[in-house]
Design a protein around this motif. Structure first.
Motif, PDB file in Angstrom:
ATOM      1  N   VAL A  70       0.845  -1.196   0.000  1.00  0.00           N
ATOM      2  CA  VAL A  70       0.000   0.000   0.000  1.00  0.00           C
ATOM      3  C   VAL A  70       0.881   1.248   0.000  1.00  0.00           C
ATOM      4  O   VAL A  70       0.669   2.176  -0.786  1.00  0.00           O
ATOM      5  N   ARG A  71       1.884   1.278   0.883  1.00  0.00           N
ATOM      6  CA  ARG A  71       2.787   2.442   0.925  1.00  0.00           C
ATOM      7  C   ARG A  71       3.471   2.658  -0.424  1.00  0.00           C
ATOM      8  O   ARG A  71       3.519   3.778  -0.942  1.00  0.00           O
ATOM      9  N   ALA A  72       3.994   1.587  -0.992  1.00  0.00           N
ATOM     10  CA  ALA A  72       4.677   1.688  -2.287  1.00  0.00           C
ATOM     11  C   ALA A  72       3.704   2.104  -3.385  1.00  0.00           C
ATOM     12  O   ALA A  72       4.057   2.910  -4.263  1.00  0.00           O
ATOM     13  N   GLY A  73       2.499   1.580  -3.347  1.00  0.00           N
ATOM     14  CA  GLY A  73       1.503   1.921  -4.357  1.00  0.00           C
ATOM     15  C   GLY A  73       1.105   3.381  -4.304  1.00  0.00           C
ATOM     16  O   GLY A  73       1.007   4.040  -5.344  1.00  0.00           O
ATOM     17  N   ILE A  74       0.884   3.898  -3.120  1.00  0.00           N
ATOM     18  CA  ILE A  74       0.507   5.306  -2.970  1.00  0.00           C
ATOM     19  C   ILE A  74       1.641   6.205  -3.456  1.00  0.00           C
ATOM     20  O   ILE A  74       1.419   7.148  -4.214  1.00  0.00           O
ATOM     21  N   ARG A  80      -6.374   3.465  -4.501  1.00  0.00           N
ATOM     22  CA  ARG A  80      -6.754   2.456  -3.514  1.00  0.00           C
ATOM     23  C   ARG A  80      -7.368   1.242  -4.213  1.00  0.00           C
ATOM     24  O   ARG A  80      -7.090   0.105  -3.867  1.00  0.00           O
ATOM     25  N   ARG A  81      -8.211   1.492  -5.197  1.00  0.00           N
ATOM     26  CA  ARG A  81      -8.880   0.415  -5.924  1.00  0.00           C
ATOM     27  C   ARG A  81      -7.873  -0.469  -6.643  1.00  0.00           C
ATOM     28  O   ARG A  81      -7.955  -1.692  -6.604  1.00  0.00           O
ATOM     29  N   GLN A  82      -6.908   0.149  -7.287  1.00  0.00           N
ATOM     30  CA  GLN A  82      -5.887  -0.597  -8.022  1.00  0.00           C
ATOM     31  C   GLN A  82      -5.019  -1.430  -7.066  1.00  0.00           C
ATOM     32  O   GLN A  82      -4.716  -2.591  -7.351  1.00  0.00           O
ATOM     33  N   ILE A  83      -4.651  -0.855  -5.943  1.00  0.00           N
ATOM     34  CA  ILE A  83      -3.850  -1.571  -4.951  1.00  0.00           C
ATOM     35  C   ILE A  83      -4.645  -2.747  -4.384  1.00  0.00           C
ATOM     36  O   ILE A  83      -4.122  -3.858  -4.250  1.00  0.00           O
ATOM     37  N   ALA A  84      -5.910  -2.503  -4.060  1.00  0.00           N
ATOM     38  CA  ALA A  84      -6.756  -3.570  -3.503  1.00  0.00           C
ATOM     39  C   ALA A  84      -6.894  -4.726  -4.490  1.00  0.00           C
ATOM     40  O   ALA A  84      -6.804  -5.897  -4.099  1.00  0.00           O
ATOM     41  N   ALA A 104      -4.793   4.970   3.498  1.00  0.00           N
ATOM     42  CA  ALA A 104      -4.320   5.291   2.150  1.00  0.00           C
ATOM     43  C   ALA A 104      -5.055   6.518   1.615  1.00  0.00           C
ATOM     44  O   ALA A 104      -6.255   6.666   1.796  1.00  0.00           O
ATOM     45  N   ASP A 105      -4.310   7.392   0.963  1.00  0.00           N
ATOM     46  CA  ASP A 105      -4.840   8.665   0.493  1.00  0.00           C
ATOM     47  C   ASP A 105      -4.815   8.711  -1.038  1.00  0.00           C
ATOM     48  O   ASP A 105      -3.742   8.804  -1.637  1.00  0.00           O
ATOM     49  N   ASP A 106      -5.994   8.634  -1.652  1.00  0.00           N
ATOM     50  CA  ASP A 106      -6.082   8.675  -3.108  1.00  0.00           C
ATOM     51  C   ASP A 106      -5.628  10.021  -3.678  1.00  0.00           C
ATOM     52  O   ASP A 106      -5.064  10.063  -4.773  1.00  0.00           O
ATOM     53  N   LEU A 107      -5.846  11.109  -2.950  1.00  0.00           N
ATOM     54  CA  LEU A 107      -5.408  12.416  -3.440  1.00  0.00           C
ATOM     55  C   LEU A 107      -3.887  12.452  -3.531  1.00  0.00           C
ATOM     56  O   LEU A 107      -3.327  12.934  -4.515  1.00  0.00           O
ATOM     57  N   ARG A 108      -3.218  11.930  -2.527  1.00  0.00           N
ATOM     58  CA  ARG A 108      -1.747  11.872  -2.533  1.00  0.00           C
ATOM     59  C   ARG A 108      -1.262  11.003  -3.694  1.00  0.00           C
ATOM     60  O   ARG A 108      -0.339  11.356  -4.415  1.00  0.00           O
ATOM     61  N   ALA A 109      -1.902   9.860  -3.890  1.00  0.00           N
ATOM     62  CA  ALA A 109      -1.508   8.958  -4.970  1.00  0.00           C
ATOM     63  C   ALA A 109      -1.743   9.606  -6.336  1.00  0.00           C
ATOM     64  O   ALA A 109      -0.883   9.518  -7.220  1.00  0.00           O
ATOM     65  N   ALA A 110      -2.881  10.245  -6.506  1.00  0.00           N
ATOM     66  CA  ALA A 110      -3.184  10.898  -7.785  1.00  0.00           C
ATOM     67  C   ALA A 110      -2.206  12.041  -8.054  1.00  0.00           C
ATOM     68  O   ALA A 110      -1.795  12.258  -9.198  1.00  0.00           O
ATOM     69  N   LEU A 139      -6.088   9.283 -15.576  1.00  0.00           N
ATOM     70  CA  LEU A 139      -6.338   9.226 -14.133  1.00  0.00           C
ATOM     71  C   LEU A 139      -7.522   8.314 -13.818  1.00  0.00           C
ATOM     72  O   LEU A 139      -7.479   7.549 -12.853  1.00  0.00           O
ATOM     73  N   ALA A 140      -8.566   8.382 -14.636  1.00  0.00           N
ATOM     74  CA  ALA A 140      -9.742   7.533 -14.409  1.00  0.00           C
ATOM     75  C   ALA A 140      -9.390   6.058 -14.593  1.00  0.00           C
ATOM     76  O   ALA A 140      -9.847   5.201 -13.834  1.00  0.00           O
ATOM     77  N   ARG A 141      -8.577   5.751 -15.600  1.00  0.00           N
ATOM     78  CA  ARG A 141      -8.164   4.355 -15.816  1.00  0.00           C
ATOM     79  C   ARG A 141      -7.338   3.824 -14.648  1.00  0.00           C
ATOM     80  O   ARG A 141      -7.319   2.625 -14.396  1.00  0.00           O
ATOM     81  N   ARG A 142      -6.662   4.694 -13.939  1.00  0.00           N
ATOM     82  CA  ARG A 142      -5.883   4.285 -12.769  1.00  0.00           C
ATOM     83  C   ARG A 142      -6.785   3.970 -11.572  1.00  0.00           C
ATOM     84  O   ARG A 142      -6.304   3.510 -10.548  1.00  0.00           O
ATOM     85  N   GLY A 143      -8.073   4.279 -11.691  1.00  0.00           N
ATOM     86  CA  GLY A 143      -9.014   3.938 -10.624  1.00  0.00           C
ATOM     87  C   GLY A 143      -9.359   5.081  -9.694  1.00  0.00           C
ATOM     88  O   GLY A 143      -9.971   4.868  -8.650  1.00  0.00           O
ATOM     89  N   PHE A 144      -8.987   6.296 -10.061  1.00  0.00           N
ATOM     90  CA  PHE A 144      -9.304   7.440  -9.209  1.00  0.00           C
ATOM     91  C   PHE A 144     -10.735   7.907  -9.482  1.00  0.00           C
ATOM     92  O   PHE A 144     -11.219   7.830 -10.608  1.00  0.00           O
ATOM     93  N   SER A 145     -11.387   8.408  -8.438  1.00  0.00           N
ATOM     94  CA  SER A 145     -12.769   8.871  -8.564  1.00  0.00           C
ATOM     95  C   SER A 145     -12.829  10.143  -9.406  1.00  0.00           C
ATOM     96  O   SER A 145     -11.824  10.853  -9.569  1.00  0.00           O
ATOM     97  N   LEU A 146     -14.011  10.448  -9.900  1.00  0.00           N
ATOM     98  CA  LEU A 146     -14.189  11.641 -10.721  1.00  0.00           C
ATOM     99  C   LEU A 146     -13.840  12.909  -9.940  1.00  0.00           C
ATOM    100  O   LEU A 146     -13.239  13.840 -10.488  1.00  0.00           O
ATOM    101  N   ASP A 147     -14.187  12.948  -8.653  1.00  0.00           N
ATOM    102  CA  ASP A 147     -13.851  14.123  -7.830  1.00  0.00           C
ATOM    103  C   ASP A 147     -12.341  14.329  -7.750  1.00  0.00           C
ATOM    104  O   ASP A 147     -11.854  15.454  -7.889  1.00  0.00           O
ATOM    105  N   ILE A 148     -11.615  13.261  -7.523  1.00  0.00           N
ATOM    106  CA  ILE A 148     -10.151  13.350  -7.423  1.00  0.00           C
ATOM    107  C   ILE A 148      -9.568  13.757  -8.777  1.00  0.00           C
ATOM    108  O   ILE A 148      -8.687  14.613  -8.846  1.00  0.00           O
ATOM    109  N   VAL A 149     -10.069  13.171  -9.852  1.00  0.00           N
ATOM    110  CA  VAL A 149      -9.573  13.478 -11.194  1.00  0.00           C
ATOM    111  C   VAL A 149      -9.776  14.956 -11.502  1.00  0.00           C
ATOM    112  O   VAL A 149      -8.853  15.635 -11.966  1.00  0.00           O
ATOM    113  N   ARG A 150     -10.948  15.463 -11.228  1.00  0.00           N
ATOM    114  CA  ARG A 150     -11.227  16.886 -11.482  1.00  0.00           C
ATOM    115  C   ARG A 150     -10.350  17.783 -10.610  1.00  0.00           C
ATOM    116  O   ARG A 150      -9.860  18.818 -11.071  1.00  0.00           O
TER     117      ARG A 150
END
Length: 169
Positions: A70-74, A80-84, A104-110, A139-150
């Motif tokens: 998880v740490r490496a993925g972020i 989070r979805r991709q790591i899971a 895990a923080d999707d904003l940090r990962a994005a 970004l969407a293909r990486r599994g990030f939500s629309l809010d995070i992508v925007r």
């Protein structure tokens, strides 16, 4: 055969971290090659012995493995979805995956992914419609939500640097 299973498990775990399922599968696969005519119960016994040995020496721990991934993925820009999904494919239980992903923080990962790819606040040139659409899709293909992508595609560089600095990842 049991001594071989123990030694093989120790060797594999000394080379890289593995999940219990990965180790069991590797031992079963190698035992089929090494021992002609080995039965399925014997394969199961060898795999169980290898897993027990790995646990006893502390080299086999699905929780520690998950936390590390998880740490490496972020840090690498994975959602989070991709790591899971990756952890589940490797045989980690849903409870262990959920526990590992709690902080895990999707904003940090994005943001890390955007920096790596030169998206959003890390663009070197102004974005036209085509480039913006490409960034959104990536970004969407990486599994990030629309809010995070925007948020990433409209973020200022200073805000992105703060996100990267504030996180413990």
């Amino acid at each position: 055969m049991l001594a071989w299973a123990r030694n093989s498990a120790l060797y594999r775990l000394s080379r890289r971290m593995m999940t219990e399922q990965e180790l069991g599968t590797a031992i079963r696969r190698k035992a089929k090659q090494k021992f002609e005519g080995i039965s399925e119960p014997q394969l199961q016994a060898l795999a169980a012995r290898a897993i027990d040995c790995g646990r006893q020496v502390g080299g086999l721990d699905d929780q520690a493995y998950s936390a590390s991934k998880v740490r490496a993925g972020i840090r690498g820009g994975k959602s989070r979805r991709q790591i899971a999904d990756t952890l589940r494919r490797k045989g980690v239980s849903n409870d262990t995956v959920s526990e590992a992903l709690l902080d895990a923080d999707d904003l940090r990962a994005a943001t890390a992914y955007a920096r790596k790819r030169g998206f959003g606040p890390f663009r070197t040139a102004p974005a036209d419609e085509k480039r913006l659409a490409r960034e959104l899709a990536s970004l969407a293909r990486r599994g990030f939500s629309l809010d995070i992508v925007r948020r990433i595609t409209s973020m200022e560089r200073e805000e992105a640097e703060e996100v990267m600095a504030d996180s413990h990842w």
